[in-house]
Motif scaffolding. Structure first.
Motif, PDB file in Angstrom:
ATOM      1  N   PRO A  98     -65.080  41.675 -45.165  1.00  0.00           N
ATOM      2  CA  PRO A  98     -65.429  43.005 -44.653  1.00  0.00           C
ATOM      3  C   PRO A  98     -66.874  43.017 -44.174  1.00  0.00           C
ATOM      4  N   ASP A 139     -60.295  48.107 -37.550  1.00  0.00           N
ATOM      5  CA  ASP A 139     -59.718  48.772 -38.718  1.00  0.00           C
ATOM      6  C   ASP A 139     -58.301  49.257 -38.432  1.00  0.00           C
ATOM      7  N   THR A 140     -57.638  49.724 -39.462  1.00  0.00           N
ATOM      8  CA  THR A 140     -56.232  50.144 -39.342  1.00  0.00           C
ATOM      9  C   THR A 140     -56.084  51.461 -38.600  1.00  0.00           C
ATOM     10  N   LYS A 169     -63.140  50.047 -33.882  1.00  0.00           N
ATOM     11  CA  LYS A 169     -63.847  48.771 -33.947  1.00  0.00           C
ATOM     12  C   LYS A 169     -65.301  49.023 -34.339  1.00  0.00           C
ATOM     13  N   ARG A 170     -65.807  48.192 -35.229  1.00  0.00           N
ATOM     14  CA  ARG A 170     -67.196  48.297 -35.650  1.00  0.00           C
ATOM     15  C   ARG A 170     -68.034  47.230 -34.957  1.00  0.00           C
TER      16      ARG A 170
END
Length: 238
Positions: free
Chosen positions: A103, A155-156, A160-161
């Motif tokens: 993560p 992520d689900t 997007k990070r």
């Protein structure tokens, strides 16, 4: 020796960046790693009109390596999983792994620490044969010659990070078992609905940016590494 560009016949940048990363690893170890693109697990990637995720493609490429025993030392490490129950019993097992999915935190060290943190679970005790509350801890037991990190940026919820992460070019893990140096990494530009993959690879201590057919010497590698999606570290003492 430097990388050669690869023609993109459609939405194949996810394949090209993995291929360029493999080539740089081959150059470092002076070994040929076969890509069994005829494997049944890779048939879904034949259509150049369809976009795919580079991490998923990489997993399928590794799964298709044959014979696996020849390449196990290059790609397969292991976790030890310990589950401690309130009854006093403990379940222990070895879990093989080829890619470390971590993560997003501010540094690679923090992400590794998260992998090895304790967690509360409800699991069946091997002795009592009953499900009970327990504490689980996993820690890395061994690492392969090629240590691959996948930074979970998608992520689900469809987001997007793009966090900047402190990622070192070289590091020691398990403190006494060799030094790892970054030989390639993949950056994703765009969002979950569409984007483009670019790879950065190292040959003879010189970094190159591989953008499909275009290959240029890179001068901002540290900045790009902080945005990495997939990172390939190679053991220095081969």
């Amino acid at each position: 020796m430097k990388p050669v560009g690869i023609h993109n016949r459609g939405n194949q940048c996810y394949q090209i960046c993995v291929e360029q990363s493999f080539r740089s690893i081959e150059d470092h170890f002076n070994v040929k790693i076969p890509r069994n693109l005829r494997s049944a697990s890779l048939t879904q990637y034949k259509d150049p009109r369809i976009q795919h995720d580079a991490h998923e493609f990489l997993m399928h490429v590794l799964d298709a390596l044959e014979p696996w025993e020849l390449y196990k030392t290059f790609f397969e490490g292991s976790f030890t999983e310990e589950i401690q129950y309130s009854c006093g019993h403990q379940n222990t097992k070895q879990v093989p792994c080829t890619i470390l999915s971590v993560p997003l935190y501010s540094s690679l060290e923090e992400m590794i620490s998260f992998l090895e943190s304790k967690d509360k679970v409800n699991s069946e005790c091997d002795v009592c044969k009953e499900k009970k509350d327990a504490e689980k801890i996993m820690y890395v037991t061994s690492l392969p010659k090629i240590c691959i990190f996948h930074l979970v940026r998608f992520d689900t919820n469809g987001g997007k990070r793009n966090d900047i992460v402190d990622i070192p070019f070289s590091w020691n893990y398990m403190r006494k078992k060799g030094r790892y140096t970054c030989k390639a990494f993949i950056v994703h530009h765009g969002n979950v609905l569409g984007g483009h993959y670019i790879s950065y690879v190292c040959y003879n201590n010189v970094w190159y940016c591989c953008n499909d057919r275009t290959v240029t010497q890179s001068t901002d590698v540290a900045h790009q590494l902080s945005r990495a999606y997939i990172i390939f570290y190679a053991l220095d003492n081969k």
